[in-house]
Design a protein around this motif. Structure first.
Motif, PDB file in Angstrom:
ATOM      1  N   ALA A   1       0.792  -1.228   0.000  1.00 29.60           N
ATOM      2  CA  ALA A   1       0.000   0.000   0.000  1.00 29.60           C
ATOM      3  C   ALA A   1       0.824   1.277   0.000  1.00 29.60           C
ATOM      4  O   ALA A   1       0.359   2.287  -0.495  1.00 29.60           O
ATOM      5  N   LEU A   2       2.028   1.242   0.538  1.00 28.72           N
ATOM      6  CA  LEU A   2       2.701   2.513   0.796  1.00 28.72           C
ATOM      7  C   LEU A   2       3.749   2.846  -0.249  1.00 28.72           C
ATOM      8  O   LEU A   2       4.482   1.971  -0.691  1.00 28.72           O
TER       9      LEU A   2
ATOM     10  N   TYR B   1      -8.516   5.520  -5.794  1.00 25.94           N
ATOM     11  CA  TYR B   1      -7.158   5.959  -6.124  1.00 25.94           C
ATOM     12  C   TYR B   1      -6.788   7.194  -5.340  1.00 25.94           C
ATOM     13  O   TYR B   1      -5.641   7.351  -4.911  1.00 25.94           O
ATOM     14  N   HIS B   2      -7.772   8.081  -5.167  1.00 20.98           N
ATOM     15  CA  HIS B   2      -7.460   9.272  -4.385  1.00 20.98           C
ATOM     16  C   HIS B   2      -7.121   8.878  -2.958  1.00 20.98           C
ATOM     17  O   HIS B   2      -6.209   9.436  -2.356  1.00 20.98           O
ATOM     18  N   ASN B   3      -7.839   7.914  -2.409  1.00 19.67           N
ATOM     19  CA  ASN B   3      -7.535   7.466  -1.053  1.00 19.67           C
ATOM     20  C   ASN B   3      -6.172   6.820  -0.979  1.00 19.67           C
ATOM     21  O   ASN B   3      -5.412   7.025  -0.048  1.00 19.67           O
ATOM     22  N   LEU B   4      -5.891   6.024  -1.993  1.00 22.66           N
ATOM     23  CA  LEU B   4      -4.694   5.186  -1.954  1.00 22.66           C
ATOM     24  C   LEU B   4      -3.449   5.962  -2.359  1.00 22.66           C
ATOM     25  O   LEU B   4      -2.372   5.747  -1.833  1.00 22.66           O
ATOM     26  N   VAL B   5      -3.624   6.861  -3.312  1.00 22.37           N
ATOM     27  CA  VAL B   5      -2.448   7.505  -3.889  1.00 22.37           C
ATOM     28  C   VAL B   5      -2.364   8.976  -3.531  1.00 22.37           C
ATOM     29  O   VAL B   5      -1.509   9.396  -2.753  1.00 22.37           O
TER      30      VAL B   5
ATOM     31  N   ASN C   1      -2.265  10.183   0.101  1.00 22.11           N
ATOM     32  CA  ASN C   1      -1.257   9.584   0.961  1.00 22.11           C
ATOM     33  C   ASN C   1      -0.132  10.593   1.219  1.00 22.11           C
ATOM     34  O   ASN C   1       0.435  11.150   0.288  1.00 22.11           O
ATOM     35  N   GLU C   2       0.179  10.800   2.496  1.00 18.16           N
ATOM     36  CA  GLU C   2       1.173  11.843   2.822  1.00 18.16           C
ATOM     37  C   GLU C   2       2.544  11.531   2.235  1.00 18.16           C
ATOM     38  O   GLU C   2       3.239  12.420   1.757  1.00 18.16           O
TER      39      GLU C   2
ATOM     40  N   THR D   1       5.990  13.654  -4.400  1.00 19.44           N
ATOM     41  CA  THR D   1       5.683  14.196  -5.727  1.00 19.44           C
ATOM     42  C   THR D   1       5.452  15.701  -5.759  1.00 19.44           C
ATOM     43  O   THR D   1       5.700  16.326  -6.778  1.00 19.44           O
ATOM     44  N   ILE D   2       4.958  16.268  -4.664  1.00 20.13           N
ATOM     45  CA  ILE D   2       4.714  17.716  -4.709  1.00 20.13           C
ATOM     46  C   ILE D   2       6.050  18.444  -4.700  1.00 20.13           C
ATOM     47  O   ILE D   2       6.961  18.086  -3.955  1.00 20.13           O
ATOM     48  N   ASP D   3       6.137  19.437  -5.562  1.00 17.99           N
ATOM     49  CA  ASP D   3       7.355  20.245  -5.687  1.00 17.99           C
ATOM     50  C   ASP D   3       8.574  19.459  -6.143  1.00 17.99           C
ATOM     51  O   ASP D   3       9.696  19.827  -5.855  1.00 17.99           O
TER      52      ASP D   3
END
Lengths: 357, 232, 554
Positions: A321-322, C368-372, C375-376, C382-384
């Protein structure tokens, strides 16, 4: 803590078979070690080629191996023999003998760790090989030999991906070993001993009783904060997701084990799994009351096995999952986050223990 | 490296040996040292061989190797609906050192052929190759292309061909299971050399082209020479 | 770059007539050579930079779609197809003839960064040389290749030699010099994260990337030659499926269909347009699902849950497409003038299957939004990272989700309408983050928009009167477009602007068939995004570009 330590496995053998003298003790110790080692290896044998695939498949809506034998269980001998029977390629320019020693060190270090782990009773046998007074320190010392193996493998392989993997392994181990041990120290403060059996027996008392159920004083319940810290550091220590960066298949191919094939690859694969189980064993002993559980003490071993397999399941769940963190983020979390938190935890524990005592 | 064995460069021999092996079945891919030492095959070794073949047939590690269109269907074969792992052959390994089977999923072009040969050489014996799709058989729809190798078999030996453009995942599953069957029965095409071989530049026969490139390429650099005029 | 981009004045936005443009260029224009899609100005080979910078800065043509080169009996020619990002219907072609014996023309690289690779490709395949080009090497073929395969005197039966340069992954002494601590690392062409056979020549400083140079051509399957040797009517259509092979087949087929239909002046029946629109959007969903799957693979490592779930959703779309076209991946469903057959019978079943798919899609997207995306750790990764500023994206000719993830509001479905898109209600998705995360988010939101389009198409098709279900226009058995007609037409493929340039010569086969691949231009931006980042970020950036090597190399 007042109870006398339980009879150890080798002592049991000496008594049962009446083995005389020093030679008898040595023989008994060897037999006991062989039995425990084989139990652990059997676990990894099941975990590596079969359980891991089945668990991952369950997380991803698949079936996985089911054609070879019942539930695909025969894949275990098939995979093992198939891998061992392959050609062992020694690439040009590898740094021998370091290249050959590395795959032996990894499983060996993890197996050594099990020598001091109290694995609980099954009938009359207490699966506990040795119970030195500094057992708790020893087990961490053994476990961290593994990083030496990874560095050796990475450096000796004469491959840049391996080198990167080896370097990552060192950086990661340095960053997480300290929080891991500092968090473990807080448990030692509670238990007041470094002896493994002492730490386990300190957790057998009842913490609270809710609706007729006794909640035992496992340190996971006593200090959940330390438990979470330890769990995280442990995941990094054994190099599982989200901290599997020494391997990182999509980045650096297979990291330190890129150049290894056949038997050496099997040893690495095996070593990794033994390490997961050792990680689980340490976690169980330190925070989950070792072999304690409902029912008589004589089935403690079963509870212990359940606990370490539970940890294995947890690692596989994380893997499915991670996402994986980046190396610099990992180091940052280790040095800036975990280290500070673990020291805070230690100080807090020391104060609380000091006040209560 | 495993490419140490001497190469047979006579092309007519290549064709017949491969074909004969296909017809008779028994290949010499899994020569065990034991068997060589004993000379003949005593009962115990035959049983041992059988067991080994069963192991090899039951468990296979695939090389994570994507080339072109077919690799998309290959991913689908690994994934939920078709789940190649049911047959014990769904573990993709990123490193060729740890793989048994290489599925060649796509068109081989001039620039890639030497690399593919290199990856194949890096795999430990016994190794097997499944050619996926028409491109690995003949170049498929791109056969006429100026840059396309007319089939992967020009470069590496292939055990199973799965036709289609691209083959459906079911077809690939069938191909892999067929390969497992053959391996379990001890049948495999022998490793024979294909017309296009990686060789050192200095070993090439001198001709106009080689002379022209002589100042660009070092003598010991590995090259692959394509004789497009002789290709099927 | 030598030429700074000045503030775009209001002049740039104005649409100019061809004559006004000619007046603007003045003496630079030697003569007019209009194409079917745009006015064409023939200029001298040494005035390329001057002409293009006038067009870019004063007339606002800020998008160099493609450089297509070709050889005539008496000359070589490079054509620069220019557009505006704000309004892609405003086009202009700059035609640069070069001498037959000594084909040298000035490079456009200082004006448009994207010309770098396009001119290298022209040099590689045709043999035109570009003066002032920073790095004129072969790009698709091995560097030891002899001859230029799309030139007229090329003999494809000649033997060739390809090398396997040992720039060595094993550590070698000569890689360690006194001055630098960098390490050279080959990523690919066989590597789990290169999505096929891409080779990244990477220079590392520790874990940090100092320089990355994509090396392509490992899947150069001579697609342009294949198209040039096929007849318009039937023999070309199977090939587009194999450019962007991630199930984006119908989108690619549409690119060829649109160019050829405009070239031969074929009107497509409305019913067929609706079917095309629906099929194309199904393909877009399938393609974006794979982009999500492989991106998750790159960031998560191993074949994890996200990958498997996304592939599973693709299976569902592929089932629908299989019902519609008869194939899972290589559809070959479009024909010039329409589609090959009507919706499968019973129609109700197809519609209800499609509706079922559309009904469960929001749930999947939510998962997908929950899973990907929520996800912190994933956000941290991916951000920045992999920043691509909009100006750079435009300069490199990036299009599709890559450009839209940088806030460039450019979508040919809306800006240069074709098919049935302008009749339907949907939105163009843009994100301003310019990073890996935005590009992923754009794709995921586009999936929802595509679902909206499909739903409207299904409604339309369901109510379509039976007697008006015309799936193909009347097209002559052998198509022979007028001699020397030239056209460049583009559609919004899954990865961006997928354009086709065709020149006819009066026969039933095209004389020049040039593919403008969105991935080719998008991949060029990788060094901009990756330099200075860590290795995992390069992998993530590459994943977020969502390249398909079949389309990059063609």
């Amino acid at each position: 803590m007042g109870t006398a330590p339980a009879q150890l496995f080798p002592e049991f053998l000496v008594e049962t078979f009446g083995l005389p003298g020093v030679l008898g003790e040595v023989v008994a110790a060897l037999i006991a070690a062989a039995v425990v080692g084989n139990i652990v290896l059997a676990f990894t044998g099941v975990a590596g080629p079969w359980a891991k695939r089945k668990i991952t498949a369950a997380f991803t809506d698949r079936i996985a191996v089911n054609r070879v034998g019942p539930f695909g269980l025969l894949i275990i001998p098939a995979s093992a023999v198939q891998l061992l029977a392959k050609e062992l390629i020694v690439p040009e320019g590898v740094d021998r003998p370091a290249w050959d020693i590395a795959p032996v060190i990894l499983p060996a270090s993890a197996l050594l760790g099990f020598s001091v782990i109290p694995m609980g009773r099954l009938g009359p046998i207490n699966f506990h090989l040795a119970d030195p007074e500094v057992g708790f320190a020893l087990v961490f010392a053994f476990a961290s030999i593994a990083s030496v193996s990874l560095v050796m493998a990475g450096y000796a392989s004469n491959n840049k991906y391996s080198l990167l993997g080896g370097l990552r392994a060192v950086a990661q181990n340095l960053a997480y070993e300290i929080p891991l041990i500092v968090t473990a120290m807080s448990v030692v403060l509670f238990a007041g001993t470094l002896q493994m059996s002492g730490i386990v027996s300190a957790q057998t008392t009842t913490l609270v009783t809710i609706a007729g159920f006794d909640i035992p004083a496992w340190y996971a319940f006593v200090n959940p904060f330390a438990f979470v810290l330890f769990l995280t550091a442990n995941m990094a220590e054994i190099g599982r997701n989200p901290f599997d960066i020494p391997e990182a298949p999509t980045e650096i191919v297979a990291g330190y084990q890129t150049e290894y094939s056949s038997a050496y690859f099997v040893l690495f694969y095996l070593g990794e799994f033994v390490h997961i189980f050792l990680g689980g064993a340490i976690l169980a002993v330190t925070f989950l009351g070792g072999a304690s559980g409902p029912g008589p003490e004589s089935i403690g071993f079963i509870w212990f096995v359940v606990k370490i397999w539970g940890f294995f399941l947890f690692t596989q769940w994380a893997r499915s999952a991670l996402p994986r963190v980046r190396i610099d983020q990992l180091i940052e979390i280790g040095w800036k986050g975990m280290l500070v938190l673990s020291f805070a935890n230690l100080v807090l524990t020391a104060v609380i223990v000091g006040v209560i005592a | 490296m495993s490419s140490d064995q001497p190469f047979i460069t006579d092309e007519s021999q290549v064709v017949t040996e491969t074909r004969d092996a296909r017809m008779t079945g028994q290949g010499d891919r899994f020569n065990s040292r034991l068997r060589e030492a004993f000379g003949s095959s005593p009962f115990i070794l035959t049983k041992f061989d059988k067991f080994l073949n069963w192991c090899r047939g039951s468990s296979m590690f695939m090389l994570q190797f994507g080339i072109a269109c077919c690799s998309i269907e290959m991913m689908h074969t690994y994934a939920v609906k078709h789940d190649l792992d049911r047959f014990g052959s769904g573990v993709p390994r990123a490193s060729p050192r740890q793989a048994d089977v290489m599925i060649v999923p796509g068109t081989i072009v001039s620039k890639f052929a030497p690399r593919m040969k290199r990856v194949y050489d890096q795999m430990p014996e016994p190794k097997f190759v499944v050619g996926m799709g028409s491109c690995t058989i003949s170049g498929g729809p791109f056969q006429e292309g100026y840059n396309v190798i007319k089939g992967a078999e020009e470069v590496i030996p292939i055990d199973i061909h799965v036709p289609g453009c691209p083959p459906r995942p079911e077809a690939l599953v069938y191909g892999v299971v067929k390969l497992q069957e053959r391996v379990a029965n001890g049948e495999a095409a022998p490793v024979t050399v294909k017309p296009y071989e990686l060789e050192e530049f200095a070993d090439l026969e001198r001709d106009e082209l080689v002379d022209k490139l002589a100042d660009q390429i070092d003598d010991d650099e590995l090259v692959m020479r394509y004789n497009f005029a002789d290709s099927p | 770059m030598s030429l700074e981009r000045p503030d775009t004045t209001d002049d740039a936005a104005i649409e100019r007539t061809p004559d006004e443009l000619e007046a603007l260029l003045g003496d630079l224009v030697v003569k007019r050579d209009d194409h079917l899609n745009a006015p064409g100005f023939v200029i001298r080979p040494d005035t390329v930079q001057e002409t293009l910078s006038i067009l870019k800065e004063q007339a606002g043509y800020d998008h160099l779609s493609v450089v297509s080169a070709q050889e005539y009996e008496n000359r070589y020619e490079s054509i620069y197809h220019l557009k505006k990002f704000d309004d892609p219907t405003q086009e202009v072609s700059v035609v640069v003839p070069a001498d037959k014996d000594d084909p040298v023309s000035e490079s456009a690289e200082p004006v448009f960064r994207t010309a770098d690779w396009h001119e290298r490709e022209a040099y590689d395949l045709i043999g035109v040389e570009y003066d002032d080009h920073p790095d004129l090497r072969r790009i698709l073929l091995p560097e030891t290749w002899q001859g230029h395969p799309l030139s007229m005197d090329y003999d494809k039966d000649r033997p060739q030699i390809a090398t396997l340069p040992e720039h060595a992954n094993p550590l070698q002494e000569h890689h360690k010099d006194d001055e630098s601590d960098t390490m050279f690392l080959n990523i690919g062409p066989h590597h789990p994260a290169t999505h096929g056979v891409l080779h990244l020549k990477t220079t590392l400083d520790g874990e940090q990337v100092v320089d990355v140079e994509p090396d392509i051509g490992y899947l150069h399957r001579s697609e342009e030659q294949m198209a040039q040797s096929g007849t318009y009517r039937h023999q070309i259509m199977p090939y587009p499926d194999r450019w962007d092979y991630i199930s984006a087949g119908l989108l690619n087929e549409w690119a060829y269909a649109r160019a050829a239909e405009d070239l031969a002046d074929i009107e497509v029946p409305e019913y067929a347009q609706v079917i095309r629109t629906m099929g194309a959007e199904m393909c877009r969903i399938a393609a974006h699902m794979l982009a999500l799957a492989t991106f998750a693979l790159d960031v998560n490592g191993d074949f994890t849950a996200t990958f498997m779930y996304a592939i599973n959703d693709r299976e569902r779309v592929q089932d629908l497409l299989e019902d519609l076209t008869g194939q899972r991946l290589m559809f070959n469903y479009f024909r010039l003038g329409g589609v090959v057959w009507d919706l499968p019978e019973p129609r109700e079943e197809f519609f209800s299957k499609t509706r079922d798919f559309l009904d469960q899609l929001p749930e999947s997207v939510e998962e997908y939004h929950n899973l990907v995306t929520s996800n912190e750790i994933f956000q941290m990764r991916t951000i920045d990272t992999g920043i691509l500023p909009p100006e750079v994206a435009k300069d490199y000719g990036a299009t599709g989700p890559v450009a839209r993830g940088s806030g460039v509001d450019y979508d040919l479905r809306r800006d240069d309408p074709y098919g049935y898109y302008d009749e339907l209600d949907w939105d163009v998705v843009t994100e301003d983050g310019c990073d890996n995360f935005s590009r992923l988010l754009v794709r995921m939101r586009e999936v929802e928009e595509s679902a909206k389009i499909i739903e409207q198409c299904v409604d339309l098709l369901e109510d379509w009167p039976e007697e008006e279900r015309n799936i193909q226009a009347n097209v002559p058995r052998t198509l022979r477009p007028d001699d020397d007609a030239e056209i460049y037409r583009a559609v919004e493929g899954a990865k961006g602007e997928l354009g086709i340039y065709i020149r006819s010569d009066g026969t039933d086969k095209p004389a020049r068939f040039k593919i403008r691949s969105p991935c080719f231009s998008n991949l060029q931006t990788l060094p901009e995004m990756a330099n200075g980042e860590y290795i995992p970020d390069v992998i993530a950036a590459l994943g977020s570009l969502d390249i398909v090597l079949g389309e990059v190399d063609r």
